[in-house]
Design an enzyme around this catalytic site. Structure first.
Site, PDB file in Angstrom:
ATOM      1  N   HIS A  96       0.814  -1.215   0.000  1.00 43.60           N
ATOM      2  CA  HIS A  96       0.000   0.000   0.000  1.00 43.60           C
ATOM      3  C   HIS A  96       0.843   1.258   0.000  1.00 43.60           C
ATOM      4  O   HIS A  96       1.915   1.326   0.588  1.00 43.60           O
ATOM      5  CB  HIS A  96      -1.032  -0.005   1.135  1.00 43.60           C
ATOM      6  CG  HIS A  96      -0.481   0.123   2.520  1.00 43.60           C
ATOM      7  ND1 HIS A  96      -0.231   1.344   3.112  1.00 43.60           N
ATOM      8  CD2 HIS A  96      -0.171  -0.811   3.443  1.00 43.60           C
ATOM      9  CE1 HIS A  96       0.204   1.154   4.347  1.00 43.60           C
ATOM     10  NE2 HIS A  96       0.271  -0.147   4.572  1.00 43.60           N
ATOM     11  N   ASP A 104       6.142   1.441   6.773  1.00 45.13           N
ATOM     12  CA  ASP A 104       4.714   1.157   6.581  1.00 45.13           C
ATOM     13  C   ASP A 104       4.108   2.140   5.585  1.00 45.13           C
ATOM     14  O   ASP A 104       3.553   3.149   5.986  1.00 45.13           O
ATOM     15  CB  ASP A 104       3.993   1.228   7.926  1.00 45.13           C
ATOM     16  CG  ASP A 104       2.544   0.796   7.858  1.00 45.13           C
ATOM     17  OD1 ASP A 104       2.171   0.109   6.895  1.00 45.13           O
ATOM     18  OD2 ASP A 104       1.794   1.145   8.775  1.00 45.13           O
ATOM     19  N   GLU A 135      -4.992   1.929   2.673  1.00 45.70           N
ATOM     20  CA  GLU A 135      -5.004   0.798   3.596  1.00 45.70           C
ATOM     21  C   GLU A 135      -5.202   1.314   5.015  1.00 45.70           C
ATOM     22  O   GLU A 135      -5.939   0.737   5.793  1.00 45.70           O
ATOM     23  CB  GLU A 135      -3.692   0.014   3.492  1.00 45.70           C
ATOM     24  CG  GLU A 135      -3.651  -1.258   4.325  1.00 45.70           C
ATOM     25  CD  GLU A 135      -3.087  -1.090   5.728  1.00 45.70           C
ATOM     26  OE1 GLU A 135      -3.124  -2.052   6.499  1.00 45.70           O
ATOM     27  OE2 GLU A 135      -2.601   0.011   6.062  1.00 45.70           O
ATOM     28  N   GLU A 136      -4.542   2.407   5.329  1.00 43.72           N
ATOM     29  CA  GLU A 136      -4.518   2.909   6.698  1.00 43.72           C
ATOM     30  C   GLU A 136      -5.874   3.384   7.221  1.00 43.72           C
ATOM     31  O   GLU A 136      -6.115   3.353   8.419  1.00 43.72           O
ATOM     32  CB  GLU A 136      -3.516   4.060   6.822  1.00 43.72           C
ATOM     33  CG  GLU A 136      -2.080   3.670   6.529  1.00 43.72           C
ATOM     34  CD  GLU A 136      -1.463   2.730   7.547  1.00 43.72           C
ATOM     35  OE1 GLU A 136      -2.116   2.346   8.544  1.00 43.72           O
ATOM     36  OE2 GLU A 136      -0.304   2.360   7.333  1.00 43.72           O
ATOM     37  N   ASP A 145       3.493  -6.039   3.673  1.00 44.95           N
ATOM     38  CA  ASP A 145       3.069  -4.934   4.534  1.00 44.95           C
ATOM     39  C   ASP A 145       3.480  -5.178   5.974  1.00 44.95           C
ATOM     40  O   ASP A 145       2.657  -5.227   6.868  1.00 44.95           O
ATOM     41  CB  ASP A 145       1.548  -4.729   4.436  1.00 44.95           C
ATOM     42  CG  ASP A 145       1.061  -3.548   5.271  1.00 44.95           C
ATOM     43  OD1 ASP A 145       1.887  -2.710   5.667  1.00 44.95           O
ATOM     44  OD2 ASP A 145      -0.149  -3.467   5.539  1.00 44.95           O
ATOM     45  N   HIS A 178       3.470   3.675  12.882  1.00 46.54           N
ATOM     46  CA  HIS A 178       2.549   4.808  13.043  1.00 46.54           C
ATOM     47  C   HIS A 178       3.090   5.892  13.967  1.00 46.54           C
ATOM     48  O   HIS A 178       2.332   6.518  14.716  1.00 46.54           O
ATOM     49  CB  HIS A 178       1.166   4.334  13.500  1.00 46.54           C
ATOM     50  CG  HIS A 178       0.450   3.521  12.481  1.00 46.54           C
ATOM     51  ND1 HIS A 178      -0.840   3.106  12.650  1.00 46.54           N
ATOM     52  CD2 HIS A 178       0.823   3.053  11.258  1.00 46.54           C
ATOM     53  CE1 HIS A 178      -1.221   2.421  11.586  1.00 46.54           C
ATOM     54  NE2 HIS A 178      -0.230   2.371  10.733  1.00 46.54           N
TER      55      HIS A 178
END
Length: 189
Positions: free
Chosen positions: A4, A16, A50-51, A78, A149
């Protein structure tokens, strides 16, 4: 092969999922350079969102619904650049010998087959739900969730040697899947 494009708002997204994007694009590029082509073609899909809701994965499945029968398998990267250490599948019981046979391709890299219970990754979950067999290479995520994140998700956290190893693993499995004789049974098991 999928990954992604979006990242969490406070980080650069190097792990990520920039590492996943780099892995699948480079794996496909390397397969494309080989003199001997696999039986099937490869498609690289770089999903959006995706997030925040998987809308890219959901949209892809909807937009390609009519051709999903031609999707032999799905594989997603991922989980950062941590070194791949195991291989999993989610196939019908009659196809388990084929999934295990592919483990022989990964054996020189020291990657064992461990289960037939993978979810296959978030972005390809809409494909799995529509019956596409999924495969997974599990990464060492020991340090991944320390930066996941956060604003620490930067390029300096990507381990180049592990990323190169992962490219080799994804290229190997993707080629093996694309060259596997026969068909895999459809249906989420």
């Amino acid at each position: 092969l999928g990954a992604h494009l979006d990242s969490w708002d406070v980080g650069t997204g190097a792990q990520d999922d920039g590492a996943g994007v780099a892995t699948v694009v480079e794996a496909a590029r390397r397969i494309g350079e080989l003199a001997e082509r696999p039986r099937r073609g490869l498609r690289v899909v770089l999903y959006a969102n995706e997030e925040f809701g998987l809308s890219g994965g959901k949209r892809y499945a909807l937009d390609h619904e009519a051709e999903l029968g031609r999707h032999f398998a799905a594989l997603e990267a991922d989980l950062g650049s941590g070194r791949v250490f195991r291989y999993e599948s989610r196939v019908a019981s009659q196809d388990l010998p084929s999934a295990i046979r592919l483990a022989a391709w990964l054996a020189p890299l020291g990657i064992p087959f461990t289960s037939n219970d993978t979810g296959g990754g978030a972005d390809i979950s809409p494909l799995r739900e529509r019956g596409v067999p999924v495969f997974d290479l599990q990464h060492d995520a020991g340090k991944y969730f320390e930066i996941h994140h956060t604003d620490a998700d930067r390029l300096d956290r990507v381990a180049p040697r592990d990323l190169a190893f992962n490219v080799a693993a994804y290229a190997t499995l993707a080629y093996g899947l694309a060259d596997l004789p026969g068909e895999l049974a459809r249906g989420d098991r």
